[in-house]
Design an enzyme around this catalytic site. Structure first.
Site, short mmCIF file in Angstrom:
data_model
loop_
_atom_site.label_atom_id
_atom_site.label_comp_id
_atom_site.label_asym_id
_atom_site.label_seq_id
_atom_site.Cartn_x
_atom_site.Cartn_y
_atom_site.Cartn_z
N LYS A 194 -26.85 -70.39 -10.63
CA LYS A 194 -26.52 -69.05 -11.37
C LYS A 194 -25.82 -68.20 -10.22
O LYS A 194 -26.60 -68.06 -9.38
CB LYS A 194 -27.62 -68.46 -12.08
N LYS A 201 -29.48 -63.38 -15.85
CA LYS A 201 -29.23 -64.46 -16.75
C LYS A 201 -30.13 -65.63 -16.76
O LYS A 201 -30.30 -66.23 -17.91
CB LYS A 201 -27.79 -64.94 -16.94
N SER A 238 -25.91 -60.88 -12.25
CA SER A 238 -25.97 -61.85 -13.34
C SER A 238 -26.93 -62.99 -13.08
O SER A 238 -27.27 -63.85 -13.84
CB SER A 238 -24.56 -62.60 -13.48
N SER A 245 -21.29 -67.11 -17.29
CA SER A 245 -21.88 -65.77 -17.08
C SER A 245 -21.21 -64.87 -17.73
O SER A 245 -20.89 -63.58 -17.40
CB SER A 245 -21.64 -65.33 -15.45
#
Length: 347
Positions: free
Chosen positions: A294, A133, A130, A189
């Site tokens: 993140k 993202k 992720s 997320s």
């Protein structure tokens, strides 16, 4: 230290992303654009003054409230120029003491100079889960789409990618504006939110993925390839060094900084409220001056995290890829931040 409440109105139908993205002089060169800010509340103005120097108080002592549908007002205008390939200098071997890192790959980079302060397998291309993202957010920002536009989740947004599915608190039929979808993707997320951002991009998912790869090439991220927008597909690969470039680039977008480091948020979807927490324990718990965050996880990638933080007046990028557990990921990130705090203070 002071408590601070920030309220941003994103639900106005005439608001576009161009009015909601800003660059920060502390990170971006003059070639990358300028920004002007106009806020209705003095406390918000104070926050943005702090934000311009990236000297934001640790989350543990700062209360940030983001209102996506109503309340307050803000106008942010910016002129973003295409980012150039970032030059990185590796001087990590010049430091006698090195931090302990269990993860497969890691990097600490001075975000202003591009100097690599610590490196472990930083050129190795690996699945990034992720962390993907973050590029999803950058591509969404660059498109300057209307952030108040409503997006309704469809079954295709829950179909997964790369043969994988993931659990989600979202449901088919949930409706939110594009800003909320971006906050869901960055802070919590949520894969369906990231999938919906790609689906509703001009030209659809294929155009979105093409834009992700074009942005990576533009930034000089030579080890990076994207196949979809969520990170579920292990064919999304990058290196710690490339992700250092991505984090440094993402830190130029004020909304990405804010959304990725929001500790908690209650999403009001009309018929239910989803109480949500940031996926990064270091953001939730406070104590570090984190400006971008993140996390990511799939089996092939292990536990990953990228951050932009200010330590000893030094804006720095921290990348951890392939940690064996969430606790190990947090330990590695903490060790790197703590080690960074022992280096000579930037002046």
């Amino acid at each position: 230290m002071h408590a601070l409440s920030m309220s941003i109105l994103l639900a106005c139908s005439t608001t576009s992303f161009a009015e909601l993205v800003e660059t920060t002089d502390a990170v971006a060169s003059s070639e990358q654009g300028s920004a002007s800010l106009s806020w209705s509340a003095s406390d918000v103005s104070q926050f943005m003054e702090d934000d311009e120097s990236l000297e934001i108080s640790p989350q543990g002592s700062t209360s940030v409230t983001t209102t996506l549908r109503s309340g307050g007002s803000a106008t942010i205008s910016s002129s973003l120029q295409p980012q150039k390939s970032i030059q990185i200098r590796d001087t990590s071997l010049g430091y006698s003491s090195q931090p302990s890192v269990n993860a497969r790959a890691a990097l600490v980079m001075d975000a202003q100079t591009g100097e690599v302060l610590y490196s472990k397998n930083s050129n190795m291309a690996v699945p990034i889960a992720s962390i993907t993202k973050l590029m999803t957010a950058v591509v969404t920002a660059d498109a300057q789409l209307n952030m108040s536009e409503d997006i309704t989740l469809t079954s295709i947004d829950f179909a997964g990618a790369g043969g994988k599915n993931s659990s989600s608190t979202l449901r088919v039929g949930d409706s939110m504006n594009r800003a909320e979808a971006l906050l869901f993707a960055l802070m919590k997320s949520e894969n369906p939110a990231a999938a919906a951002l790609a689906r509703t991009y001009p030209g659809g998912r294929s155009a979105f993925v093409a834009a992700m790869n074009a942005k990576a090439r533009q930034l000089g991220m030579g080890a990076t390839r994207f196949s979809e927008s969520t990170g579920l597909d292990p064919h999304n690969v990058s290196s710690a060094r490339d992700l250092g470039i991505l984090v440094r680039t993402a830190s130029q977008y004020g909304l990405i900084r804010q959304f990725s480091t929001t500790p908690t948020y209650d999403f009001n979807l009309g018929y239910r409220v989803l109480k949500s927490n940031n996926t990064n324990a270091l953001v939730r718990n406070g104590g570090w001056n984190i400006n971008i965050s993140k996390t990511g996880y799939i089996n092939e990638a292990g536990r990953c995290v990228v951050m932009h933080a200010t330590v000893n007046s030094r804006p720095a990028v921290v990348v951890v890829l392939g940690a064996p557990s969430s606790q190990s990921r947090t330990n590695d990130a903490t060790n790197l931040l703590s080690w960074l705090s022992t280096l000579p203070k930037r002046v």
